[in-house]
Design a protein around this motif. Structure first.
Motif, PDB file in Angstrom:
ATOM      1  N   CYS A  89       5.157 -13.288   0.656  1.00 30.86           N
ATOM      2  CA  CYS A  89       4.143 -13.257  -0.411  1.00 30.86           C
ATOM      3  C   CYS A  89       3.620 -14.667  -0.700  1.00 30.86           C
ATOM      4  N   PHE A 100      -4.014 -13.649  -3.410  1.00 33.53           N
ATOM      5  CA  PHE A 100      -2.917 -12.692  -3.315  1.00 33.53           C
ATOM      6  C   PHE A 100      -1.777 -13.227  -4.157  1.00 33.53           C
ATOM      7  N   SER A 111       4.489  -5.252  -4.742  1.00 36.97           N
ATOM      8  CA  SER A 111       4.096  -4.014  -4.062  1.00 36.97           C
ATOM      9  C   SER A 111       2.935  -4.224  -3.103  1.00 36.97           C
ATOM     10  N   GLY A 112       2.057  -5.199  -3.388  1.00 37.73           N
ATOM     11  CA  GLY A 112       0.922  -5.448  -2.524  1.00 37.73           C
ATOM     12  C   GLY A 112       1.316  -5.863  -1.116  1.00 37.73           C
ATOM     13  N   TYR A 113       2.535  -6.330  -0.958  1.00 41.04           N
ATOM     14  CA  TYR A 113       3.070  -6.649   0.362  1.00 41.04           C
ATOM     15  C   TYR A 113       4.092  -5.615   0.817  1.00 41.04           C
ATOM     16  N   SER A 186      -8.061  -1.620   1.159  1.00 38.61           N
ATOM     17  CA  SER A 186      -7.997  -1.763  -0.297  1.00 38.61           C
ATOM     18  C   SER A 186      -9.351  -1.362  -0.849  1.00 38.61           C
ATOM     19  N   ILE A 195      -7.452  -3.489  -8.534  1.00 36.88           N
ATOM     20  CA  ILE A 195      -7.027  -4.769  -7.961  1.00 36.88           C
ATOM     21  C   ILE A 195      -7.518  -5.901  -8.855  1.00 36.88           C
ATOM     22  N   ASP A 221      -2.237  -5.296   5.058  1.00 33.43           N
ATOM     23  CA  ASP A 221      -2.284  -4.757   3.700  1.00 33.43           C
ATOM     24  C   ASP A 221      -2.458  -5.880   2.682  1.00 33.43           C
ATOM     25  N   ALA A 222      -1.680  -6.946   2.840  1.00 34.34           N
ATOM     26  CA  ALA A 222      -1.785  -8.079   1.913  1.00 34.34           C
ATOM     27  C   ALA A 222      -3.126  -8.781   2.049  1.00 34.34           C
ATOM     28  N   THR A 225      -5.820  -6.753   0.286  1.00 33.47           N
ATOM     29  CA  THR A 225      -5.742  -6.924  -1.170  1.00 33.47           C
ATOM     30  C   THR A 225      -6.347  -8.254  -1.589  1.00 33.47           C
TER      31      THR A 225
END
Length: 269
Positions: A89, A100, A111-113, A186, A195, A221-222, A225
């Protein structure tokens, strides 16, 4: 557990089975060789996801994430994977200029990662057991290997991953042809504006959907976001700089753009 019915003459290597697991606040679906049901790798992947849920869920009062958020434990007292996630992260935070964060809204919640990381690791368990053709779909974010069937010329047909149109409910914006890669999106299609732009503390604006394709679902995913939080102009330049990853975006007005390299992932309809 649902299973596919073999066609006449099909062997166990090519027959696929499907399974859907309710975990981590979403549905994680598997499309795997029938061998994964017999060699234990499908069950191992499911157990892994439930373990991640117990350790990393911000909605469980006794999870490591919740205990850390309340400063009741140190990272050293958590599962070893916590340090791994926090380091990842921090790396994406630095790469994205702070767009991020593992503490959206000021509350510790990686959770975003974690979701992409968990699904990617579940897919790796299948691959480690010998699966060459599978897809693991965690609430629309996908890690896949191989393809969905023979393409007639000795290769494999890629998996098809639909990208929801956030401005036209029930319709697809496009379909991604995916093989040995990850696809993460996202946007506002499922949960509305959720977000947060960490720099303003307010919901991000300007984009309705942003999809990233690349080798790692944890990073895709990260990155998705972070890019969504940036807004259209900054996101376009930043995602174009990501080596090995490509992006497709839909703005709030319905305009679209993609970075170099994404076009080859768009499936014919």
């Amino acid at each position: 557990m649902p299973s596919a019915t073999p066609s006449p003459g099909a062997n166990a290597v090519t027959v696929q089975v499907r399974h859907a697991e309710h975990v981590m606040g979403t549905v994680v679906s598997f499309d795997v060789p029938v061998s994964a049901r017999h060699d234990g790798s499908l069950d191992a992947a499911i157990r892994w996801l439930h373990w991640v849920d117990r350790v990393f869920s911000p909605y469980r009062a006794d999870s490591d994430v919740s205990l850390l958020a309340r400063a009741e434990v140190s990272v050293d007292a958590c599962a070893p994977e916590m340090a791994e996630v926090l380091a990842a992260c921090a790396s994406v935070r630095d790469l994205s200029g702070g767009y991020f964060t593992a503490a959206p809204g000021g509350q510790f919640d990686p959770s975003g990662y974690v979701k992409g990381w968990a699904v990617e690791r579940a897919a790796a368990l299948l691959a480690g057991a010998g699966s060459a053709d599978h897809v693991v779909n965690g609430g629309g974010d996908v890690q896949c290997a191989g393809g969905r069937g023979p393409d007639g010329s000795g290769g494999r047909e890629p998996w098809r991953v639909g990208i929801a149109d956030p401005l036209r409910p029930g319709r697809l914006a496009l379909v991604v042809a995916a093989s040995d890669c990850a696809v993460a999106t996202s946007g506002t299609a499922e949960r509305g504006p959720h977000i947060i732009d960490p720099h303003t503390g307010r919901p991000a604006s300007g984009l309705a959907s942003l999809t990233i394709v690349g080798p790692s679902l944890a990073l895709a995913d990260a990155y998705a976001t972070a890019a969504f939080a940036m807004g259209p102009a900054r996101a376009r330049d930043w995602t174009a700089s990501l080596e090995g990853y490509a992006a497709f975006a839909i703005t709030g007005t319905g305009a679209t753009w993609h970075t170099p390299g994404f076009a080859r992932h768009i499936a014919a309809v």
